[in-house]
Design a protein around this motif. Structure first.
Motif, PDB file in Angstrom:
ATOM      1  N   ARG A  28      60.829  62.319  37.442  1.00  0.00           N
ATOM      2  CA  ARG A  28      59.937  61.547  38.321  1.00  0.00           C
ATOM      3  C   ARG A  28      59.557  60.219  37.655  1.00  0.00           C
ATOM      4  NH1 ARG A  28      55.143  60.157  40.177  1.00  0.00           N
ATOM      5  NH2 ARG A  28      54.512  60.792  42.278  1.00  0.00           N
ATOM      6  N   PHE A  51      52.214  46.569  41.018  1.00  0.00           N
ATOM      7  CA  PHE A  51      52.800  47.885  40.758  1.00  0.00           C
ATOM      8  C   PHE A  51      51.925  48.980  41.354  1.00  0.00           C
ATOM      9  CE2 PHE A  51      54.489  45.095  37.506  1.00  0.00           C
ATOM     10  CZ  PHE A  51      55.837  45.332  37.661  1.00  0.00           C
ATOM     11  N   TYR A  52      50.622  48.790  41.245  1.00  0.00           N
ATOM     12  CA  TYR A  52      49.687  49.803  41.761  1.00  0.00           C
ATOM     13  C   TYR A  52      49.661  49.719  43.288  1.00  0.00           C
ATOM     14  CZ  TYR A  52      45.126  51.778  42.979  1.00  0.00           C
ATOM     15  OH  TYR A  52      44.117  52.487  43.563  1.00  0.00           O
ATOM     16  N   ARG A  53      49.949  50.828  43.951  1.00  0.00           N
ATOM     17  CA  ARG A  53      49.996  50.858  45.415  1.00  0.00           C
ATOM     18  C   ARG A  53      49.069  51.961  45.922  1.00  0.00           C
ATOM     19  NH1 ARG A  53      54.783  47.872  46.957  1.00  0.00           N
ATOM     20  NH2 ARG A  53      54.882  46.317  45.305  1.00  0.00           N
ATOM     21  N   ARG A  56      50.192  54.290  48.823  1.00  0.00           N
ATOM     22  CA  ARG A  56      51.212  55.275  48.479  1.00  0.00           C
ATOM     23  C   ARG A  56      50.580  56.433  47.666  1.00  0.00           C
ATOM     24  NH1 ARG A  56      55.337  58.552  49.307  1.00  0.00           N
ATOM     25  NH2 ARG A  56      56.430  59.027  47.383  1.00  0.00           N
ATOM     26  N   GLU A  57      49.692  56.084  46.765  1.00  0.00           N
ATOM     27  CA  GLU A  57      49.037  57.129  45.966  1.00  0.00           C
ATOM     28  C   GLU A  57      48.256  58.089  46.873  1.00  0.00           C
ATOM     29  OE1 GLU A  57      47.106  55.998  42.385  1.00  0.00           O
ATOM     30  OE2 GLU A  57      48.916  55.028  41.623  1.00  0.00           O
ATOM     31  N   VAL A  60      50.746  60.346  48.586  1.00  0.00           N
ATOM     32  CA  VAL A  60      51.297  61.367  47.674  1.00  0.00           C
ATOM     33  C   VAL A  60      50.293  62.518  47.524  1.00  0.00           C
ATOM     34  CG1 VAL A  60      51.941  61.834  45.259  1.00  0.00           C
ATOM     35  CG2 VAL A  60      52.812  59.785  46.400  1.00  0.00           C
ATOM     36  N   MET A  85      50.859  60.750  38.381  1.00  0.00           N
ATOM     37  CA  MET A  85      51.055  59.390  38.915  1.00  0.00           C
ATOM     38  C   MET A  85      50.465  58.348  37.986  1.00  0.00           C
ATOM     39  SD  MET A  85      50.696  58.994  42.979  1.00  0.00           S
ATOM     40  CE  MET A  85      49.240  59.981  43.181  1.00  0.00           C
ATOM     41  N   CYS A  88      52.918  57.788  35.342  1.00  0.00           N
ATOM     42  CA  CYS A  88      54.089  57.074  35.872  1.00  0.00           C
ATOM     43  C   CYS A  88      53.760  55.593  36.055  1.00  0.00           C
ATOM     44  CB  CYS A  88      54.534  57.672  37.213  1.00  0.00           C
ATOM     45  SG  CYS A  88      55.321  59.282  37.032  1.00  0.00           S
ATOM     46  N   GLU A  92      55.181  51.739  34.514  1.00  0.00           N
ATOM     47  CA  GLU A  92      55.515  50.521  35.267  1.00  0.00           C
ATOM     48  C   GLU A  92      54.719  49.342  34.726  1.00  0.00           C
ATOM     49  OE1 GLU A  92      55.576  50.728  39.549  1.00  0.00           O
ATOM     50  OE2 GLU A  92      55.664  52.907  39.506  1.00  0.00           O
TER      51      GLU A  92
HETATM   52  O1  LIG Z   1      55.732  54.364  44.910  1.00  0.00           O
HETATM   53  C1  LIG Z   1      55.461  53.471  44.122  1.00  0.00           C
HETATM   54  O2  LIG Z   1      55.316  52.287  44.481  1.00  0.00           O
HETATM   55  C2  LIG Z   1      55.309  53.778  42.687  1.00  0.00           C
HETATM   56  O3  LIG Z   1      55.109  52.854  41.906  1.00  0.00           O
HETATM   57  C3  LIG Z   1      55.304  55.193  42.227  1.00  0.00           C
HETATM   58  C4  LIG Z   1      53.896  55.754  42.069  1.00  0.00           C
HETATM   59  C5  LIG Z   1      54.040  57.284  41.787  1.00  0.00           C
HETATM   60  O4  LIG Z   1      54.002  57.658  40.628  1.00  0.00           O
HETATM   61  O5  LIG Z   1      54.226  58.009  42.759  1.00  0.00           O
HETATM   62  C6  LIG Z   1      53.224  55.108  40.925  1.00  0.00           C
HETATM   63  C7  LIG Z   1      52.330  54.082  41.107  1.00  0.00           C
HETATM   64  C8  LIG Z   1      51.932  53.573  42.412  1.00  0.00           C
HETATM   65  O6  LIG Z   1      50.601  53.210  42.430  1.00  0.00           O
HETATM   66  C9  LIG Z   1      52.276  54.511  43.497  1.00  0.00           C
HETATM   67  C10 LIG Z   1      53.131  55.552  43.308  1.00  0.00           C
END
Ligand SMILES: O=C(O)C(=O)C[C@]1(C(=O)O)C=C[C@@H](O)C=C1
Length: 363
Positions: A28, A51-53, A56-57, A60, A85, A88, A92
């Motif tokens: 992952r 990078f931080y979204r 999406r978080e 998830v 996350m 991860c 990034e």
């Molecule tokens: O989907 C993304 O854009 C990612 O960068 C992956 C991910 C994740 O680990 O699922 C990590 C950081 C983001 O804030 C959102 C999701």
């Protein structure tokens, strides 16, 4: 079979599962690294890559809870994924989060609850400093308290939005448990330190249990705990984190007047968040001091069938007794139902500022 043999068998199973989990987590993490490369590749030249979204978080975590079959409860399994996350995202981009400090405050707990442990938390002495750190780019995001279910709004936070270009990109809520903390349980309590908000959240309990003891408001609960650790006869009202940090004893636990005492915090940053499917929007609207002013601001919500989640009135800085409303409502500014509503509000208001659309708190 003996106990040792049975345990050994089960532990072998656990070891084998751990091995798989570890492999999968690293798989992952590799995916997240590739996600980062894609974000770089498509970023506008010269612009900041985000990078931080948050949207999406949130998705998830909601997916994790929706498919959960236990025995771990939804919130527990979501917290595990929250942490994965976080790690991860750190691959990034390592993030620095400014929060209303010092170390050991509820705002720090909120920052960790929202971003996980893989970020660097930078404590600030005031809410204005949190805004400044993010505006200057020293921190990518900030965390500030905005309202408490017992004590109401944190006016410093709302007022900071007047002059700031930062957006709200998330929210997090925290159940607040207050404890009466002392250096030694045998000490006589002569003074009680805490933040004014926390003194308010424990007012009834204090009236009943310490009616004649002086209550002193200080800049944070962590500062209260620091004083209790160094002054004879001093107690602090603060949370568990501050108790651990300053090695204090819990004289009385959970002394908040309302058992559902909750604080809501905002995540502030420079980015606009795209819709997650379950969002909130915050705006600031000012209108003239004339009959029907509030009606004019609220009618468009009623007509569009949009629910308000909060409305606060603050004095308008223009100084002419105009009303300034902070309004939170359900939906994202780009939702089909919301964008015409935003236009109508712009038409009826003297001033209108969109503060952000962001996913509702998940955890
Ligand atoms: O989907 C993304 O854009 C990612 O960068 C992956 C991910 C994740 O680990 O699922 C990590 C950081 C983001 O804030 C959102 C999701």
């Amino acid at each position: 079979m003996s106990e040792a043999q049975e345990l050994d068998q089960l532990r072998q199973q656990i070891d084998a599962l751990d091995q798989q989990i570890q492999l999968l987590i690293n798989e992952r993490a590799k995916c997240a690294q590739q996600v980062a490369e894609v974000k770089y590749k498509y970023a506008e030249p010269g612009s900041l890559v985000t990078f931080y979204r948050p949207e999406r978080e949130a998705q998830v975590l909601l997916n994790v809870m929706a498919r959960n079959e236990g025995p771990l409860p939804n919130e527990s399994i979501a917290r595990v994924f929250r942490e994965i996350m976080s790690q991860c995202l750190a691959l990034e981009e390592p993030l620095t989060i400014a929060y209303l400090g010092p170390h050991g405050t509820f705002t720090q707990q909120a920052a960790v609850k929202h971003f996980g442990h893989a970020v660097t938390c930078a404590g600030q002495v005031s809410i204005a400093d949190v805004f400044r750190e993010v505006e200057s780019g020293s921190a990518q995001y900030g965390v500030v308290p905005v309202e408490n279910s017992t004590e109401g709004v944190v006016t410093h936070t709302l007022d900071s939005f007047y002059d700031s270009n930062l957006y709200i990109c998330g929210e997090v809520t925290l159940r607040i448990h207050h404890h009466m903390l002392v250096k030694s349980l045998t000490d006589n309590v002569q003074r009680i330190y805490s933040h004014a908000q926390s003194l308010g959240q424990c007012r009834l309990w204090l009236d009943q249990n310490f009616p004649n003891v002086e209550r002193i408001a200080v800049s944070s609960n962590a500062e209260a705990a620091r004083r209790a650790s160094s002054e004879v006869g001093a107690a602090a009202i603060a949370g568990e984190a501050a108790a651990e940090l300053y090695e204090l004893e819990v004289r009385n636990a959970n002394i908040e007047d309302r058992p559902d005492n909750t604080t809501r915090f905002l995540i502030i940053g420079k980015q606009e968040t795209i819709p997650s499917g379950d969002d909130k929007t915050s705006i600031m609207v000012s209108s003239r001091n004339q009959p029907g002013a509030l009606y004019n601001v609220l009618a468009p919500f009623h007509e569009a069938g949009v629910s308000l989640t909060r409305i606060e009135t603050r004095p308008d800085h223009s100084g002419t007794w105009n009303y300034l409303f902070f309004i939170d409502f359900e939906g994202h500014k780009n939702d089909q139902r919301i964008s015409p509503l935003m236009q109508r509000l712009r038409d009826v208001a003297v001033d209108f500022k969109w503060l952000g659309s962001y996913p509702k708190a998940v955890l």
